[in-house]
Scaffold this motif. Structure first.
Motif, PDB file in Angstrom:
ATOM      1  N   GLU A   1       0.832  -1.203   0.000  1.00 51.59           N
ATOM      2  CA  GLU A   1       0.000   0.000   0.000  1.00 51.59           C
ATOM      3  C   GLU A   1       0.871   1.258   0.000  1.00 51.59           C
ATOM      4  N   ASP A   2       1.975   1.225   0.727  1.00 53.71           N
ATOM      5  CA  ASP A   2       2.882   2.372   0.752  1.00 53.71           C
ATOM      6  C   ASP A   2       3.537   2.602  -0.600  1.00 53.71           C
ATOM      7  N   ASP A   3       3.806   1.528  -1.347  1.00 55.83           N
ATOM      8  CA  ASP A   3       4.342   1.677  -2.703  1.00 55.83           C
ATOM      9  C   ASP A   3       3.324   2.368  -3.598  1.00 55.83           C
ATOM     10  N   VAL A   4       2.065   2.002  -3.450  1.00 57.92           N
ATOM     11  CA  VAL A   4       0.998   2.648  -4.214  1.00 57.92           C
ATOM     12  C   VAL A   4       1.000   4.146  -3.933  1.00 57.92           C
ATOM     13  N   ALA A   5       1.025   4.513  -2.665  1.00 58.42           N
ATOM     14  CA  ALA A   5       1.000   5.926  -2.282  1.00 58.42           C
ATOM     15  C   ALA A   5       2.196   6.680  -2.859  1.00 58.42           C
TER      16      ALA A   5
ATOM     17  N   ILE B   1       3.999   5.906  -5.562  1.00 62.68           N
ATOM     18  CA  ILE B   1       3.901   5.976  -7.029  1.00 62.68           C
ATOM     19  C   ILE B   1       2.882   7.026  -7.457  1.00 62.68           C
ATOM     20  N   VAL B   2       1.687   7.005  -6.877  1.00 63.46           N
ATOM     21  CA  VAL B   2       0.646   7.936  -7.324  1.00 63.46           C
ATOM     22  C   VAL B   2       0.955   9.374  -6.936  1.00 63.46           C
ATOM     23  N   ALA B   3       1.830   9.572  -5.964  1.00 65.70           N
ATOM     24  CA  ALA B   3       2.226  10.934  -5.579  1.00 65.70           C
ATOM     25  C   ALA B   3       2.963  11.645  -6.708  1.00 65.70           C
ATOM     26  N   GLU B   4       3.458  10.881  -7.680  1.00 67.49           N
ATOM     27  CA  GLU B   4       4.158  11.460  -8.832  1.00 67.49           C
ATOM     28  C   GLU B   4       3.203  11.950  -9.917  1.00 67.49           C
ATOM     29  N   PHE B   5       1.931  11.588  -9.826  1.00 63.20           N
ATOM     30  CA  PHE B   5       0.945  12.002 -10.819  1.00 63.20           C
ATOM     31  C   PHE B   5       0.346  13.342 -10.401  1.00 63.20           C
ATOM     32  N   PRO B   6      -0.016  14.183 -11.374  1.00 63.33           N
ATOM     33  CA  PRO B   6      -0.622  15.470 -11.024  1.00 63.33           C
ATOM     34  C   PRO B   6      -2.021  15.322 -10.433  1.00 63.33           C
ATOM     35  N   ASP B   7      -2.378  16.268  -9.594  1.00 68.18           N
ATOM     36  CA  ASP B   7      -3.738  16.395  -9.071  1.00 68.18           C
ATOM     37  C   ASP B   7      -4.244  15.128  -8.379  1.00 68.18           C
ATOM     38  N   VAL B   8      -3.377  14.493  -7.594  1.00 69.30           N
ATOM     39  CA  VAL B   8      -3.787  13.297  -6.862  1.00 69.30           C
ATOM     40  C   VAL B   8      -4.049  13.662  -5.413  1.00 69.30           C
ATOM     41  N   GLY B   9      -5.178  13.217  -4.922  1.00 68.72           N
ATOM     42  CA  GLY B   9      -5.518  13.392  -3.526  1.00 68.72           C
ATOM     43  C   GLY B   9      -5.694  12.036  -2.874  1.00 68.72           C
ATOM     44  N   GLU B  10      -5.613  12.026  -1.569  1.00 67.32           N
ATOM     45  CA  GLU B  10      -5.847  10.789  -0.834  1.00 67.32           C
ATOM     46  C   GLU B  10      -6.977  11.024   0.152  1.00 67.32           C
ATOM     47  N   THR B  11      -7.880  10.079   0.198  1.00 66.19           N
ATOM     48  CA  THR B  11      -9.024  10.180   1.087  1.00 66.19           C
ATOM     49  C   THR B  11      -9.352   8.795   1.622  1.00 66.19           C
ATOM     50  N   THR B  12     -10.413   8.707   2.376  1.00 60.91           N
ATOM     51  CA  THR B  12     -10.897   7.420   2.862  1.00 60.91           C
ATOM     52  C   THR B  12     -12.327   7.250   2.368  1.00 60.91           C
ATOM     53  N   LYS B  13     -12.570   6.147   1.678  1.00 63.45           N
ATOM     54  CA  LYS B  13     -13.922   5.792   1.236  1.00 63.45           C
ATOM     55  C   LYS B  13     -14.185   4.367   1.672  1.00 63.45           C
ATOM     56  N   TRP B  14     -15.345   4.128   2.185  1.00 67.23           N
ATOM     57  CA  TRP B  14     -15.718   2.811   2.693  1.00 67.23           C
ATOM     58  C   TRP B  14     -14.664   2.313   3.692  1.00 67.23           C
ATOM     59  N   ARG B  15     -14.129   3.248   4.476  1.00 63.00           N
ATOM     60  CA  ARG B  15     -13.126   2.981   5.513  1.00 63.00           C
ATOM     61  C   ARG B  15     -11.792   2.490   4.958  1.00 63.00           C
ATOM     62  N   ASN B  16     -11.536   2.738   3.681  1.00 54.78           N
ATOM     63  CA  ASN B  16     -10.294   2.292   3.067  1.00 54.78           C
ATOM     64  C   ASN B  16      -9.600   3.436   2.339  1.00 54.78           C
ATOM     65  N   ARG B  17      -8.316   3.366   2.309  1.00 51.38           N
ATOM     66  CA  ARG B  17      -7.483   4.366   1.645  1.00 51.38           C
ATOM     67  C   ARG B  17      -7.818   4.397   0.155  1.00 51.38           C
ATOM     68  N   THR B  18      -8.059   5.612  -0.356  1.00 54.92           N
ATOM     69  CA  THR B  18      -8.472   5.800  -1.749  1.00 54.92           C
ATOM     70  C   THR B  18      -7.706   6.963  -2.342  1.00 54.92           C
TER      71      THR B  18
END
Length: 138
Positions: free
Chosen positions: A4-8, A10-27
Motif C-alpha cells: 500500500e505504501d508503494d501505491v502511495a 507511485i501515485v504521488a508522482e501524478f498530477p492532481d492526486v488526492g488521498e481520502t478514505t472511502k468505505w473505511r479504506n485508503r483511496t
C-alpha cells in the motif's frame, strides 16, 4: 512484491492526486474521481470464492479504461490481476499487491489514473514524460 505504501509513493508522482478514505479504506483520487483504492474482501466476497483459494495480502482495486481494457489486463496477467463478482460489469479490477512487481504496479496505476484524469492534464503529463523531450526553449 508491493505494498500500500508503494501505491502511495507511485501515485504521488501524478498530477492532481488526492488521498481520502472511502468505505473505511485508503483511496486515491484525481479531479474528485477515485482511480485506486484498497479493497479488502467482505465475508460475502470470501464465500463466493468457494473452493478456490482466496488471494492473500493487501488487495488494490484500480479503474480501467472500459471493459475491453479490463478484459485485456485480466487475460495478460492472471497471476496479478483478478476480478470478483462485486466488480462484474464495472470498469475496475483487483491487484494482489504481494504478487505484483514495481514496474507492473507503476504501469497499472498510470493506466488507472489516465482512465479518470482530465484529458488535458493527462496529455500534458504524458508529454512531459516523453523520453528525449527538452525543457529548453526552441
Amino acid at each position: 512484491m508491493s505494498s500500500e505504501d508503494d501505491v502511495a509513493r507511485i501515485v504521488a508522482e501524478f498530477p492532481d492526486v488526492g488521498e481520502t478514505t472511502k468505505w473505511r479504506n485508503r483511496t486515491w483520487t484525481t479531479g474528485g474521481a477515485g482511480f485506486a483504492w484498497i479493497r479488502p474482501f467482505s465475508k460475502a466476497d470470501v464465500k463466493r470464492f468457494g473452493a478456490e483459494p482466496v488471494p492473500t495480502g493487501e488487495i488494490l482495486a484500480v479503474s480501467t479504461d472500459g471493459m475491453d481494457d479490463k478484459a485485456a489486463l485480466l487475460e495478460t496477467r492472471p497471476d496479478v490481476y483478478f476480478d470478483i463478482e462485486h466488480l462484474a460489469g464495472y470498469p475496475a479490477l483487483l491487484v494482489q499487491l504481494e504478487s505484483v512487481d514495481e514496474t507492473t504496479l507503476q504501469d497499472v496505476l498510470l493506466e488507472a489514473w489516465l482512465a479518470v484524469a482530465d484529458e488535458a492534464r493527462a496529455k500534458a503529463f504524458l508529454a512531459q514524460r516523453q523520453p528525449g523531450r527538452s525543457n529548453e526553449g526552441g
